[in-house]
Design an enzyme around this catalytic site. Structure first.
Site, PDB file in Angstrom:
ATOM      1  N   ARG A  63      42.612  46.691  36.701  1.00  0.00           N
ATOM      2  CA  ARG A  63      41.180  46.748  37.006  1.00  0.00           C
ATOM      3  C   ARG A  63      40.914  47.638  38.222  1.00  0.00           C
ATOM      4  NH1 ARG A  63      39.368  41.125  39.940  1.00  0.00           N
ATOM      5  NH2 ARG A  63      41.226  40.825  41.222  1.00  0.00           N
ATOM      6  N   SER A  79      34.157  41.752  39.974  1.00  0.00           N
ATOM      7  CA  SER A  79      35.381  41.265  39.324  1.00  0.00           C
ATOM      8  C   SER A  79      36.125  42.384  38.612  1.00  0.00           C
ATOM      9  CB  SER A  79      35.045  40.158  38.325  1.00  0.00           C
ATOM     10  OG  SER A  79      34.516  39.036  38.984  1.00  0.00           O
ATOM     11  N   GLU A 115      24.981  41.166  27.120  1.00  0.00           N
ATOM     12  CA  GLU A 115      26.000  42.086  26.620  1.00  0.00           C
ATOM     13  C   GLU A 115      25.554  42.883  25.402  1.00  0.00           C
ATOM     14  OE1 GLU A 115      27.870  39.120  29.215  1.00  0.00           O
ATOM     15  OE2 GLU A 115      26.522  38.938  27.481  1.00  0.00           O
TER      16      GLU A 115
END
Length: 310
Positions: free
Chosen positions: A5, A32, A53
Site C-alpha cells: 500500500r 488506510s 463505491e
C-alpha cells in the site's frame, strides 16, 4: 521490505508528476490505503466520493471517457462485492482504462474479520471478460505492476496486501503480464503460488530442504492473462503439484492451474491449499495464516505429509 500500500501511494504520485491524466477516486479510506499521499501532492486530481463505491466506479468511468487515467482506491472487498455491477457494466464490458487498486486484500488485515477480508476476489475478477488480474509478490513487483498498469489501455485489477512481506524480487524488477517465474528448482514437488503468499512459500521450501525435500517454486503474478505454455512447461515432470494461495481454493490460482492441467495430457493431480470453502475470521494475522494452513510452517507440513502418503 515495504508494504504494497505504501508502494502504491508513492508510485502513483511519481506517475502523476509526468502524466497529468492520472487521477485518483477514493472511497473514504485514503489514510488506510495511502491514497492520502496522492491527495496531498495533487489535491485537484483527487476525488473523495465517500462510502459510495458504486458511485466511485461511475465517476472513474466518466473520467476515463474524458481522456483521464483513473485509479480506484478502497478496500478490495468493497470493490469486488459492493461495486461489482458497475465494474462489470461500465469498466469490463466497455474495456475502459480504469485501474482498480484493491487494498487490504486477503487475510493480512486480521482484526477486521470476514466482513472486510476478501478471499474471493481473484475468482470473481478472473471470471470478468477483458479484466487483467494481478497479484504481486512484494514491494518491487507491486511497483513494477503499477507502472505497467498505468500505461495499459484497458481495465486492471491489482490486488494489494496491507502489511509488508519478505522481498522476493530485487528493486527494479520488470513486470511482464502473463509471465511465470521459477523461483527455485526441485524435483520432489512443485509449489505454485501468487501474491504475497509466495514469500511464505519460499520460506516453506527452505524448511522442506532442511527435511530432505527439494521443491520447485513457481510464482504466477498475473492470473489473467497467463502464459499457458510457460506455466504448463514449468508444471511438467513427475513431481506432484500444489497450489498455495491466500484466497479460497475455488476459482483462483488453484482453479487456473487445475483447468490447465485437465485440459492437457499431463495426467497429474493438483492439491489446492488455501481457504477450503470457508469464511475467515477476526484474529491476528499470524494466527489466521497458521489456522488456514498458509504460514510457512503449515505449508511445509502439509506438503511433507502429502508426499509421505503418496
Amino acid at each position: 521490505m515495504k508494504a504494497q500500500r505504501d508502494v502504491w501511494g508513492q508510485t502513483l504520485v511519481d506517475l502523476a508528476r509526468s502524466d497529468n491524466r492520472v487521477v485518483l477516486v477514493d472511497g473514504d479510506l485514503a489514510t488506510s490505503t495511502k491514497a492520502d499521499l496522492f491527495a496531498d501532492a495533487f489535491p485537484d486530481r483527487f476525488f473523495e466520493i465517500g462510502i459510495a463505491e458504486q458511485n466511485m466506479v461511475g465517476v472513474a468511468f466518466g473520467l476515463s471517457t474524458l481522456g483521464y487515467r483513473p485509479w480506484l482506491s478502497t478496500f478490495g472487498v468493497f470493490l469486488t462485492h459492493r461495486a461489482l455491477d458497475p465494474i462489470r457494466m461500465l469498466v469490463s464490458q466497455t474495456g475502459a482504462p480504469v485501474k482498480i487498486a484493491a487494498s487490504y486484500a486477503g487475510l493480512l488485515n486480521g482484526s477486521s474479520g470476514k466482513t472486510h477480508q476478501d478471499i474471493e476476489d481473484l475468482a470473481i475478477m478472473r471470471a470478468m471478460p477483458g479484466m487483467t488480474v494481478i497479484a504481486p509478490a512484494d514491494a518491487a513487483e507491486a511497483e513494477a505492476a503499477i507502472r505497467w498498469a498505468a500505461g495499459y489501455d484497458g481495465p486492471v485489477y491489482l490486488r494489494l496486501a496491507r502489511d509488508a512481506v519478505a522481498d522476493v524480487f530485487d528493486p527494479g524488477h520488470a513486470f511482464n503480464p502473463g509471465a511465470v517465474h521459477v523461483l527455485r528448482e526441485g524435483s520432489d514437488a512443485i509449489l505454485v503460488s501468487t501474491g504475497v503468499q509466495t514469500s511464505r512459500v519460499m520460506d516453506a521450501a527452505e524448511l522442506l530442504t532442511e527435511q530432505g525435500l527439494e521443491v520447485r517454486v513457481l510464482h504466477v503474478p498475473c492470473l489473467k492473462p497467463v502464459d499457458e505454455a510457460a506455466l504448463l512447461s514449468a508444471l511438467s515432470g513427475s513431481a506432484p503439484i500444489f497450489t498455495i494461495e491466500e484466497h479460497s481454493i475455488i476459482g483462483g490460482l488453484g482453479g487456473l492451474v487445475s483447468e490447465l492441467v485437465t485440459s492437457t495430457t499431463l495426467g497429474k493431480t493438483v492439491t489446492r491449499l488455501g481457504l477450503a470453502d470457508s469464511w475467515s475470521e477476526s484474529a491476528p494475522n499470524a494466527y489466521l495464516l497458521d489456522k488456514y494452513g498458509l504460514s510457512a510452517q503449515r505449508v511445509a507440513e502439509q506438503v511433507r505429509h502429502a508426499l509421505a502418503d503418496d
